[in-house]
Motif scaffolding. Sequence first.
Motif, PDB file in Angstrom:
ATOM      1  N   LEU A 105      -1.306 -42.593  -9.110  1.00 60.50           N
ATOM      2  CA  LEU A 105      -1.134 -41.377  -8.308  1.00 60.50           C
ATOM      3  C   LEU A 105      -1.783 -41.521  -6.936  1.00 60.50           C
ATOM      4  N   SER A 106      -2.946 -42.142  -6.891  1.00 59.51           N
ATOM      5  CA  SER A 106      -3.624 -42.349  -5.613  1.00 59.51           C
ATOM      6  C   SER A 106      -2.806 -43.257  -4.705  1.00 59.51           C
ATOM      7  N   ARG A 107      -2.259 -44.329  -5.281  1.00 57.23           N
ATOM      8  CA  ARG A 107      -1.431 -45.241  -4.484  1.00 57.23           C
ATOM      9  C   ARG A 107      -0.189 -44.537  -3.956  1.00 57.23           C
ATOM     10  N   ARG A 138      -3.803 -37.397  -3.825  1.00 54.60           N
ATOM     11  CA  ARG A 138      -5.255 -37.515  -3.938  1.00 54.60           C
ATOM     12  C   ARG A 138      -5.915 -36.144  -3.699  1.00 54.60           C
ATOM     13  N   PRO A 139      -7.005 -35.869  -4.430  1.00 51.98           N
ATOM     14  CA  PRO A 139      -7.525 -36.650  -5.557  1.00 51.98           C
ATOM     15  C   PRO A 139      -6.579 -36.555  -6.749  1.00 51.98           C
ATOM     16  N   ALA A 140      -6.379 -37.678  -7.418  1.00 49.02           N
ATOM     17  CA  ALA A 140      -5.380 -37.756  -8.475  1.00 49.02           C
ATOM     18  C   ALA A 140      -5.628 -36.747  -9.588  1.00 49.02           C
ATOM     19  N   GLU A 141      -6.885 -36.546  -9.944  1.00 46.28           N
ATOM     20  CA  GLU A 141      -7.212 -35.666 -11.066  1.00 46.28           C
ATOM     21  C   GLU A 141      -6.750 -34.223 -10.825  1.00 46.28           C
ATOM     22  N   LEU A 172       5.054 -28.327  -7.915  1.00 44.74           N
ATOM     23  CA  LEU A 172       4.931 -29.312  -6.837  1.00 44.74           C
ATOM     24  C   LEU A 172       6.032 -29.134  -5.809  1.00 44.74           C
ATOM     25  N   SER A 173       5.780 -29.605  -4.608  1.00 44.00           N
ATOM     26  CA  SER A 173       6.825 -29.655  -3.582  1.00 44.00           C
ATOM     27  C   SER A 173       7.767 -30.813  -3.879  1.00 44.00           C
ATOM     28  N   GLY A 174       8.903 -30.845  -3.169  1.00 38.48           N
ATOM     29  CA  GLY A 174       9.850 -31.936  -3.366  1.00 38.48           C
ATOM     30  C   GLY A 174       9.232 -33.290  -3.070  1.00 38.48           C
ATOM     31  N   GLY A 175       8.453 -33.370  -1.999  1.00 37.41           N
ATOM     32  CA  GLY A 175       7.811 -34.632  -1.655  1.00 37.41           C
ATOM     33  C   GLY A 175       6.786 -35.057  -2.689  1.00 37.41           C
ATOM     34  N   GLN A 176       6.050 -34.087  -3.229  1.00 36.22           N
ATOM     35  CA  GLN A 176       5.066 -34.412  -4.262  1.00 36.22           C
ATOM     36  C   GLN A 176       5.753 -34.893  -5.547  1.00 36.22           C
ATOM     37  N   ARG A 177       6.876 -34.267  -5.890  1.00 34.76           N
ATOM     38  CA  ARG A 177       7.613 -34.714  -7.083  1.00 34.76           C
ATOM     39  C   ARG A 177       8.100 -36.146  -6.902  1.00 34.76           C
ATOM     40  N   GLN A 178       8.583 -36.478  -5.704  1.00 38.48           N
ATOM     41  CA  GLN A 178       9.036 -37.848  -5.480  1.00 38.48           C
ATOM     42  C   GLN A 178       7.871 -38.823  -5.567  1.00 38.48           C
ATOM     43  N   ARG A 179       6.700 -38.410  -5.119  1.00 34.68           N
ATOM     44  CA  ARG A 179       5.519 -39.265  -5.230  1.00 34.68           C
ATOM     45  C   ARG A 179       5.121 -39.469  -6.693  1.00 34.68           C
ATOM     46  N   VAL A 180       5.312 -38.446  -7.530  1.00 35.91           N
ATOM     47  CA  VAL A 180       5.034 -38.606  -8.963  1.00 35.91           C
ATOM     48  C   VAL A 180       5.994 -39.632  -9.573  1.00 35.91           C
TER      49      VAL A 180
END
Length: 340
Positions: A144-146, A150-153, A163-171
Motif C-alpha cells: 500500500l505504501s509503494r 500512506r500511512p498504510a494502516e 475511497l476515491s477512484g484514484g485510491q481504488r486504483q492504487r489499491v
Amino acid sequence: MTTGNPAEHPEPAVTTPLLSAQGLRVTFPGRRGEAAVRAVDGVELDIRAGEIVALVGESGCGKTTLARTLLGLVKPTEGQVRFSGRPLEYTSRALKAYRRRVQLVLQDPSGSLNPRHTVYDAVAEGLRIHGYGGDERAAVASALSRAGLRPAERFFLRYPHELSGGQRQRVVIAGALVLEPELVVADEPVASLDASVRGEILALLLRLRADLGLSALVVTHDLGLAWNIADRVAVMYLGRIVETGDVEQVLTSPRHPYTQALLSVLPEAPGAPVVLTGEPPDPSRIPAGCRFHTRCQILSSGEADTTNVASRCRTEDPEILTASPVPQVACHWARTTVPR
C-alpha cells in the motif's frame, strides 16, 4: 525498416527478453457454422526487463486478447509465450507460479474490488492464494505504501465505496505489487479516472519502474498516455501489430496510415483529423491484402497509386513484424516512401 547510414541506427545489445510473444495466434471458433475469429493473427513482441511497452489501437483490435494470452489466461492456437527465455506451460502449477511473477492491473477498480472486502483483505488475497509464509501485515502495508497510500494502516479497514477512484486504483496496484512481480500488464489503467488523477497514476507506474525495476505492458487506446509513460509502442490493428518502435520515433514520425490517423485526433495534433471510413472489418472476415486497405486514407486518396503499390495493398498481406526494437512498419506504401 530503417533508412540511412546503418551506423546511425546501431543494433542494441542482445539480451533475453523478460516476456515475449513468438508467432502468437489466437483463433476462436465461429458461432453456428460461421468463420473462426482471428483475434490475434501473428504477433511477435518482446518486453525487456525494466521496460514499459504501450500496446495501442482501437477497441476490438485484439489488444485485450493479446494481453490475456501473455498472462496465460488464454492459450494460444499457435506460437508460444516465453518468460525469461522459457516457454510458458499451461499446467495449474506452472500457471500459478507464473502469475506470481506477472500480475494484472484491471481497467475498472470498482469492478475488480469486492465491495465486501476491506482494503487489507483485497491486497492480502494474492498472498493467501499463493501460500505466503512471511509477515502478511507487513507485506500488505509495504504494498500500500509503494502504491502511494500512506500511512498504510489508515486504509486497512476501509471498504472500496469509502475511497476515491484514484485510491481504488492504487489499491488494485497494491494488490499486484504485494507479490513482488517482475512485470505487470495494465489494461487501460487510467481510462475510468478523472483527468486530474490520471497523471498521478501514470507517475506512480513510472516511479515503480524506477524504484523496483518493474516492467509493464500498458494496454490503451490513448496515444497521449503512451507518449507519457512508454519506452516503446506497438500499434495493433485487426489482430496484428502494424507499427512498432521507440515511442518518440513512432509518435512523432508515424509511418503507418493507421498510426497517423490515430495521432491526428489528439487535441494537440496539427491539421485536420483523419476520419477513417467505416468500422474495422470483422476479424472472422479479414480482407485480402493489407488488412487496413479498406479504410486507408492513402489508398482512397490515390496517393498510393503514385508509388505503384495500390495493387499490392489490395492483394498482398504485409509481412509480420519481428520482435526487434528497431522501428518497423507493416505497410507497402510506407516502405516505398521517405519517412515524413
